[in-house]
Design an enzyme around this catalytic site. Sequence first.
Site, PDB file in Angstrom:
ATOM      1  CB  ILE A 146      -1.057   0.108   1.252  1.00 39.39           C
ATOM      2  CG1 ILE A 146      -0.299  -0.150   2.474  1.00 39.39           C
ATOM      3  CG2 ILE A 146      -2.157  -1.107   1.093  1.00 39.39           C
ATOM      4  CD1 ILE A 146      -1.119   0.167   3.786  1.00 39.39           C
ATOM      5  N   GLY A 147       2.115   0.995   0.036  1.00 40.76           N
ATOM      6  CA  GLY A 147       3.100   2.323   0.144  1.00 40.76           C
ATOM      7  C   GLY A 147       4.489   1.986  -0.232  1.00 40.76           C
ATOM      8  N   GLY A 150      11.518   5.802  -0.292  1.00 41.87           N
ATOM      9  CA  GLY A 150      12.762   5.335   0.109  1.00 41.87           C
ATOM     10  C   GLY A 150      13.251   4.854   1.570  1.00 41.87           C
ATOM     11  N   GLY A 152      11.186   2.511   2.725  1.00 47.10           N
ATOM     12  CA  GLY A 152      10.825   0.723   2.602  1.00 47.10           C
ATOM     13  C   GLY A 152       9.455   0.507   2.169  1.00 47.10           C
ATOM     14  CE  LYS A 168       7.697   3.089   8.469  1.00 48.52           C
ATOM     15  NZ  LYS A 168       7.680   4.776   8.267  1.00 48.52           N
ATOM     16  CG  ASP A 264      10.233  14.028   6.083  1.00 51.55           C
ATOM     17  OD1 ASP A 264      10.648  14.985   5.340  1.00 51.55           O
ATOM     18  OD2 ASP A 264      10.547  12.880   5.699  1.00 51.55           O
TER      19      ASP A 264
END
Length: 438
Positions: A146-147, A150, A152, A168, A264
């Site tokens: 689903i994603g 950079g 992972g 993740k 971030d």
Amino acid sequence: METSISNGGFAEPASAAGDVSNHKHHNSSTPHNHHTNLASTSILIIIISTISVIVLFAIFLIIFMLTRLKHGKSRNSSKDNGSIHNTSSVFISHTAINFTSSPDVKGGCLYGGNMGEKPQRKNKVQVFTYKELETATEEFSEANVIGNGGYGVVYRGVLSDGTVAAIKMLHREGKQGERAFRMEVDLLSRLHSPYLVELLGYCADHHHRLLIFEFMPNGTLQQHLHRKKNPPLDWVTRLRIALHCAKALEFLHEHSTPAVIHRDFKCSNILLDQNFRAKVSDFGLAKMGSDKINGQISTRVLGTTGYLAPEYASTGKLTTKSDVYSYGVVLLQLLTGRIPVDTKRPPGEHVLVSWALPRLTNRENVVEMVDPALQGQYCKKDLIQVAAIAAMCVQPAADYRPLMTDVVQSLIPLVRNLSSVSSSTSCRFQNQTPSPRS
């Protein structure tokens, strides 16, 4: 008769002399015995006093150790019960949070896994084995991705107790990958807020590093703003997302000790649940703020181009105001529908902040900046106020940017009035024909 008198006279003095001699001997021995008894008594008193002191010290030491033990138990208990639970907040507020501890990775998954039993969460981070997560994701099937980025790959998975989760798998490239893993575990196992994504657990099984988060079915804000296949977000939803994000940063900056700088903050790190409630994620680059007056720390420049505060990008000086700048960029994206840096735009419009900042304080120019996907369905009065907030957040000088607390207080009245906005006489949705995006 004289002889008798003479003998009697000398006999009595002799006897008297003997008595005197005996008396003198008796008197000379009495002080000696008294001195000996006194010395013995003094030694006995010293010994008894010494023993008493030792006993009292031992008793005091035992009481002190028991008190410390009891205090330690009560402190641990208070940590477990330190969260303030209510309908709108699960903050651990105004408490010092220790960020020095890290997962103790020693070849295997920490403290074993949960195979065969249902994990009991209640805001407690669980430890999983790699095998458990492999099962949850159907052996990390590409169909469950689903994603991807950079950092992972993110998979959708179903845990042993039926919980749907986002899993993740981190890339481990150098020390930065390990640091990011530890930072996320350290922070999200201690910080609990309805505006931060919840960490359900993690795995440090040998060389594997995985993080397990609550599943956010509506994906990222980035997907909804900049992918044409998704229906556009309406004005009400955009303002609510802006408020949720502001509350997340307020919590990190104002209600954590020391302050946490996200470093971030961007649209792809803002996740949306089934009701489009926004939650901030991805704390791999986060830093602890300084206790100094200006709260400034020096560090490597990391983050995403277009979101970096100018003073941080040029000098590496990082403060909570760096996050405020990033928030201002996200707010501009919610208003305009543009990405932070777009080289496909005409000259002068490549960088969103540079293009928008001169226009944000002009009412007519602000209207022209609005995302055409809104099709005029927004409140002009609210638009002007939100534009003013964005203008303050992206000021080049950090000192002129507001605190996130001030941003929250400015947005709350706008969101509160959204339910009656369509019928309000002072704030009506525009019915203009939207101009095409330039």
